[in-house]
Design a protein around this motif. Sequence first.
Motif, PDB file in Angstrom:
ATOM      1  N   PHE A 179     -55.864  20.415 -76.247  1.00  0.00           N
ATOM      2  CA  PHE A 179     -54.806  21.154 -75.399  1.00  0.00           C
ATOM      3  C   PHE A 179     -54.555  22.213 -76.084  1.00  0.00           C
ATOM      4  CE2 PHE A 179     -54.427  16.799 -74.762  1.00  0.00           C
ATOM      5  CZ  PHE A 179     -54.177  16.491 -73.381  1.00  0.00           C
ATOM      6  N   LEU A 180     -54.956  23.493 -75.404  1.00  0.00           N
ATOM      7  CA  LEU A 180     -54.879  24.707 -76.028  1.00  0.00           C
ATOM      8  C   LEU A 180     -53.504  25.413 -75.451  1.00  0.00           C
ATOM      9  CD1 LEU A 180     -58.366  25.817 -74.529  1.00  0.00           C
ATOM     10  CD2 LEU A 180     -57.784  24.765 -76.598  1.00  0.00           C
ATOM     11  N   GLY A 181     -52.735  24.905 -74.657  1.00  0.00           N
ATOM     12  CA  GLY A 181     -51.369  25.480 -74.161  1.00  0.00           C
ATOM     13  C   GLY A 181     -50.561  24.419 -73.750  1.00  0.00           C
ATOM     14  N   ALA A 182     -49.160  24.872 -73.304  1.00  0.00           N
ATOM     15  CA  ALA A 182     -48.415  24.046 -72.760  1.00  0.00           C
ATOM     16  C   ALA A 182     -48.149  22.782 -73.316  1.00  0.00           C
ATOM     17  CB  ALA A 182     -48.649  23.852 -71.194  1.00  0.00           C
ATOM     18  N   GLU A 185     -44.009  22.637 -74.952  1.00  0.00           N
ATOM     19  CA  GLU A 185     -43.689  23.801 -74.591  1.00  0.00           C
ATOM     20  C   GLU A 185     -44.070  24.211 -73.042  1.00  0.00           C
ATOM     21  OE1 GLU A 185     -46.041  26.743 -76.761  1.00  0.00           O
ATOM     22  OE2 GLU A 185     -47.599  26.741 -75.583  1.00  0.00           O
ATOM     23  N   VAL A 186     -43.295  25.017 -72.477  1.00  0.00           N
ATOM     24  CA  VAL A 186     -43.413  25.509 -70.967  1.00  0.00           C
ATOM     25  C   VAL A 186     -44.134  26.745 -71.075  1.00  0.00           C
ATOM     26  CG1 VAL A 186     -42.369  26.354 -68.786  1.00  0.00           C
ATOM     27  CG2 VAL A 186     -41.464  24.146 -70.098  1.00  0.00           C
ATOM     28  N   GLY A 187     -45.337  26.926 -70.563  1.00  0.00           N
ATOM     29  CA  GLY A 187     -46.118  28.022 -70.473  1.00  0.00           C
ATOM     30  C   GLY A 187     -47.366  28.192 -70.979  1.00  0.00           C
ATOM     31  N   ARG A 188     -48.245  29.062 -70.565  1.00  0.00           N
ATOM     32  CA  ARG A 188     -49.601  29.140 -71.067  1.00  0.00           C
ATOM     33  C   ARG A 188     -50.570  27.873 -70.912  1.00  0.00           C
ATOM     34  NH1 ARG A 188     -50.462  29.498 -77.850  1.00  0.00           N
ATOM     35  NH2 ARG A 188     -48.620  28.313 -78.271  1.00  0.00           N
ATOM     36  N   SER A 189     -50.358  27.389 -69.808  1.00  0.00           N
ATOM     37  CA  SER A 189     -51.074  26.006 -69.641  1.00  0.00           C
ATOM     38  C   SER A 189     -52.397  26.105 -69.661  1.00  0.00           C
ATOM     39  CB  SER A 189     -50.781  25.608 -68.183  1.00  0.00           C
ATOM     40  OG  SER A 189     -49.353  25.170 -68.041  1.00  0.00           O
ATOM     41  N   LEU A 589     -48.471  14.088 -71.414  1.00  0.00           N
ATOM     42  CA  LEU A 589     -47.396  14.962 -71.243  1.00  0.00           C
ATOM     43  C   LEU A 589     -47.638  16.522 -71.535  1.00  0.00           C
ATOM     44  CD1 LEU A 589     -44.342  12.513 -71.648  1.00  0.00           C
ATOM     45  CD2 LEU A 589     -45.563  12.746 -69.507  1.00  0.00           C
ATOM     46  N   VAL A 590     -47.596  17.438 -70.632  1.00  0.00           N
ATOM     47  CA  VAL A 590     -47.395  18.844 -70.828  1.00  0.00           C
ATOM     48  C   VAL A 590     -46.591  19.589 -70.244  1.00  0.00           C
ATOM     49  CG1 VAL A 590     -50.117  18.705 -71.321  1.00  0.00           C
ATOM     50  CG2 VAL A 590     -49.484  19.168 -69.029  1.00  0.00           C
TER      51      VAL A 590
END
Length: 624
Positions: A179-182, A185-189, A589-590
């Motif tokens: 998981f590199l982003g999101a 947090e919300v953003g940079r999925s 969950l992301v």
Amino acid sequence: MSEDLKAKVKKYFSQYAKVEKVELEGPFVTLLVENPKEILDKPDLVVNAAKTLKKKIIVLASKPLMDEAAAAEFIRRTIPENAEIEDLKFVPETGEVYIIAKRTGYVVGKGGANIVEILKETGWRPVVMRAPTIRSTFLDIFYNVIISGAPERKKVMKKLSERIFREPLNLSRGLYATFLGAAREVGRSSVLITTDESNVLLDCGISLSSRSAFPRLDLIDIDELDAVIITHAHLDHSGALPLLFKYGYRGPVYLTRPTRDLMMLLLYDYINLSQRVGSIPFFSWRDVVNMMNHTITLDYTETVDISPDIKLTFYNAGHILGSALAHLNIESARHNVLYTGDFRFRDTKLLDKAVRKFPRVETLIMECTYGGESDVLPSLPEAEEALFSVIKGTAERGGKVLIPALAVGRAQEIMLSLVDGFERGLLPDIPVYLDGMIYDSTAIHSAYPDYLSNYVRESVFKRDRDPFTEPHFNFVSSDERPDVTKGGPAVIIAPSGMLTGGPSVDYLKLLAPGEENSIVLVSYQAEGTLGRRLRDGARELRLQDEEGYITIKVKADVRVIEGFSAHADKVQLLSYLSTMEPRPHRVFLVHGEEEKMREFGPLASKSASIRTVSPQIGETFKLA
């Protein structure tokens, strides 16, 4: 592997026609024959071959059978006048003819009959593009990029096929998700899927809040990346993609056609906005065009190989135009991953709800933007009633209603609700001003009614009426903004939805001090944004102006109406988990704030009997 595949296809079809050549273009097998009639007059032949070889096969003429003038005459004679053809563009290098028309259904014909007839008789491959109901300078530029870039794209697709259809390495690395982003947090999925044979990136977005802007791209080897899958156009899912190309990525990008168009619009706007404010964009228009030439568009439910051991299928996600759930069938691990991107599990005026039935799913990676205990959104009728009430009340006191909205998705949802309100006499007869990128975004929506809801399709195809051209709608430019804020009551819809920049901030400066006005927040407001501060009760805002910083006192009525959200709320998320077929074995969950994810885990366990995992940034999990 690729040579064996080409030999099999040639042998299969040579008994029916003179096969000049078999080429691999991206994930597709292209069969070049001297006389395409010999194959196309036997439609079951291609279908059976595709089933046998488990590949999508495209039949083309090895060279055009007519010159451009004769082909153009045949096309106009074959296609009914009510298709309203606007232009024909021939690309000799690829043997394609781009047919731009207002009513593409008439161009295609029943079951694709017209398209097949044109290919059989002229030897030119028809590429159908719908002319938008709303004229757009951006779309003119973009269509030109698509057509002029066709020869380069053909070369790129041949190159990409070498990697897609390469010989398996027969490694035993296992199946992992990083998981590199999101994550919390919300953003940079962005999620990296690693298999025995492949490395695939699910989304590549940026953060629109004050957190780190980009996903952890330092954790991947760009040279080893086989594919990037973009679920939808919003920049928190696609905005970092040009950076990959800037730093050397030359692989395929899989998305739907509307996502491609909208993503290009958002990136084009980002570059122009950066230049206008004097900042240096992270990437250039050349990077974006290079990226576009590596895009491979897929329809919903169309399955293709994207690497030696992964097949990809898109399904409607119900979030914005062209948004997709990405289903990965990982053959080396006998494991299936479904990545939702952003999705919504209820019908709206703009879109049908997300698909819930799949062949197999072992791992689900699901967004959780509104997964908190109290995240129960009003129904659409309730949200519309609240919005109409604010508009009527504001109009009665002579004020204006500012609706900061995402230019892609939320603005069009609001527009359709207003159309319905005007038709039913529930709204006062006042103008609606649409500013900024909403114009071009709406033009793209008008070009893809097939991807929109049954509500829109019936209006367009049965009533011959595009709801986005409602007489109350007025598209305005930046020069007209001061005039728009003067005069009588009006509704103003402007991006950005989080008040992070754009015309909505300009309107906020002009309208916030007026007690007669209203500001209606209908979008998600990420932490650290101006919209979030306003939503949380701030009534004195420090904003940047041309001459520095200014302080604005907010005397306008501020309302939050969340029923228009393009995300699934807690109820929809739980309903999706409970009714999804088949039920996944594991759920990650992301794309949600950490507190909401903590609250949602026990809810999912109790309501849907499913345990969930909330990964952290950089964390890797073994799936199989």
